[in-house]
Design a protein around this motif. Structure first.
Motif: not given
Lengths: 540, 46
Positions: A182-195
């Motif tokens: 989940v750390a990989a999902e959130v940090v690598l995919l979702l946070i950059p995408w949401s920003l």
């Protein structure tokens, strides 16, 4: 109250308050699903409340309880202070800040992505950053717990960890292995995408990473409940633990088998080869085994208790157990509900048969028997036991505490059985309008959705009783002398020398090897495919 | 485990009955869904 007790209590109170807020959301959903025309009823409100309910119950109530309970075990069982108290408080405030950030995003309507936060549903960055902080807080907690254990080991070289600590160490290891996904999902995919730093996201990769985490998350919830079943329940029943080695074996099997099973949540997903799904099917059935061993060992411990209370027949020991004690009844009833949930789990895990129940109401019926009963009801019972001992206040409103587990039990039976049946009849989950635009098929579900609403009402009543007892105890419980927190003794003495089951490094290495076998190639193969990604989508 | 005998030397017969019954029910339930729903109807969506 000692500073250590204050640390544990702070976690328990966040957990209890999150539970209360989440329970209110759940009641609203149950009435909405029964098609009752409530004020402010709308799809937007419904999905907002489903998201808040899922996140607060599954991630906040559980995580804070487990963190607080972990400190109780580490300090009371090992008989020493937390090795890094500042780190422990940093963990608490980090996790709380993350929780408040994520909750603000949800309640302001900018993170209606449900607790699974599957992309391309996109939330406000505060939601993902908040979730990341909650996980970082839990990692700091894990470090504090491991440091405390290492300090104990220095003074007790060559001794096996006491069973409760053995179980909490297994919990920590499962959590550290699982949260990589989940750390990989959130940090690598979702946070950059949401920003807005990346335009698209790969939903299948995100789901693979989420379910790498999502199923062992179940065991992160369940293992502390098992610690309570093995090390608290037998004493509450007036007996002894039937077998200490069997309990240790169970915790080790969970370390090894918890993580490489996530594809059984993705049987219907494209992009994951069938052979790998089949491997995860076999491993998932493997992990039913330690739960069956638990059912045997804990039930045998209760039989021992009944015999010690004078029972002599085949099953009369059941009647000798203290069903009026809220700790005992909560935990025992949670085990019965979990047994029903085990049946549904065997269907979910079957590669072909999963299609019968995929994305139907069956699924919510199932996980309310596992996390919503085996875990939540056990944690509620443990609060009746822990809060008075940590706060130095007597339990208030004892009658409500006595009946509360039974309301939960009945409510959950109504809710879950109705949802299992409507799921088999084809009713999809996560749908706001239970009339489905007035379709003929949907009319067949109405009686059962009504039963589900009755279950919701009973559950809400039970949750209300629990909150009244807890808040009453915290604010107005009569002060009393501190009471020791005692743990169950095994029927036979524990071998003073560590065995193979106490070699956590070995079992963790085996778990990592199994994870690599189960995930490395499918992930690598997926990353080699042409991938197009998806822009974000916010329905409200 | 009967009265008068040490608790740690006898089998928990009541538990074995309960867990055995549960195992049978679990298997029966699985096969019921397999034959009555999965083979007869198939998945939720064809």
């Amino acid at each position: 109250m000692t500073p250590l007790d204050r640390l544990s209590l702070a976690h328990l109170w966040v957990s209890i308050l999150a539970f209360g807020a989440a329970a209110a959301m759940a009641f609203m959903q149950a009435l909405s699903r029964a098609n009752l025309d409530l004020p402010w009823r709308s799809a937007k409100m419904y999905y907002l409340s489903v998201t808040a309910h899922g996140v607060l119950m599954a991630l906040v109530f559980t995580t804070f309880f487990i963190m607080g309970f972990g400190y109780v075990v580490a300090t009371r069982v090992l008989g020493r202070p937390v090795a890094a108290p500042r780190l422990a408080w940093t963990a608490f405030w980090t996790a709380l800040a993350g929780t408040l950030g994520a909750a603000a995003a949800i309640l302001s309507g900018r993170a209606t992505v449900l607790y699974t936060f599957y992309p391309p549903l996109r939330a406000h960055p505060a939601f993902y950053i908040g979730a990341a902080l909650l996980i970082v807080g839990s990692w700091l907690w894990a470090i504090a717990l491991l440091a405390t254990y290492r300090a104990w080991r220095r003074d007790h070289a060559g001794e096996p960890a006491p069973l409760a600590m053995h179980g909490m160490l297994a919990t920590v290891i499962v959590w550290l292995l699982a949260t990589v996904g989940v750390a990989a999902e959130v940090v690598l995919l979702l946070i950059p995408w949401s920003l807005g730093w990346t335009r698209t996201v790969d939903p299948i990769l995100a789901r693979m990473l989420f379910w790498y985490f999502g199923h062992p998350l179940v065991y992160f919830w369940l293992l502390p409940a098992y610690v309570i079943w093995y090390t608290v329940l037998p004493r509450a029943a007036g007996g002894k633990l039937f077998s200490d080695p069997l309990a240790r074996l169970v915790f080790i099997l969970f370390i090894v088998l918890s993580t490489p099973v996530g594809f059984h949540h993705q049987f219907m997903d494209p992009g994951v080869p069938a052979g790998w799904k089949l491997l995860h099917t076999f491993l998932t059935f493997g992990i039913l085994f330690p739960s069956l061993v638990t059912a045997f060992t804990v039930t045998a411990s209760l039989e021992v208790a009944g015999r010690m209370r004078g029972a002599t027949g085949l099953l009369d020991w059941l009647g000798k157990l203290p069903w009026g004690d809220p700790l005992f009844s909560s935990v025992a009833l949670s085990m019965i509900l979990f047994a029903v949930g085990g049946f549904g789990g065997a269907i979910n895990a079957s590669f072909g048969m999963n299609a019968v129940v995929h994305n139907t109401a069956w699924i919510q019926g199932h996980f309310h028997l596992t996390v919503g009963s085996a875990v939540a009801l056990t944690f509620m019972g443990a609060c009746y036991w822990l809060v008075p001992r940590l706060s130095g206040r007597d339990l208030e409103l004892k009658l409500l505490a006595k009946v509360q587990p039974y309301f939960w039990f009945l409510g959950m039976l109504c809710f879950s059985i109705a949802n299992h049946l409507t799921g088999l009849m084809g009713m999809p989950r996560r749908i706001y309008d239970a009339s489905y635009g007035g379709s003929a098929a949907a009319s067949q579900w109405f009686g059962l959705t009504g039963l589900s609403a009755v279950g919701g009402l009973l559950l809400f009543t039970s949750a209300g009783f629990f909150m009244l007892v807890m808040i009453g105890t915290g604010l107005a419980g009569p002060k009393r002398e501190p009471e020791a927190i005692e743990w169950a003794e095994p029927l036979q003495p524990v071998d003073p020398k560590p065995s193979l089951l106490d070699r956590f490094g070995l079992w963790t290495a085996l778990a990592i090897l199994l994870i690599a076998i189960a995930y490395a190639y499918p992930l690598w193969a997926h990353l080699q495919m042409p991938r197009f990604g998806s822009p974000g989508y916010s329905p409200f | 485990m009967t009265q008068g005998k040490p608790l740690d030397t006898e089998h928990p017969k009541g538990t074995l009955v309960l867990i055995g019954l549960y195992g049978l029910l679990l298997a029966a339930g699985w096969f019921a869904i397999y034959f009555l729903v999965y083979l007869r109807r198939g998945g939720v969506t064809p």
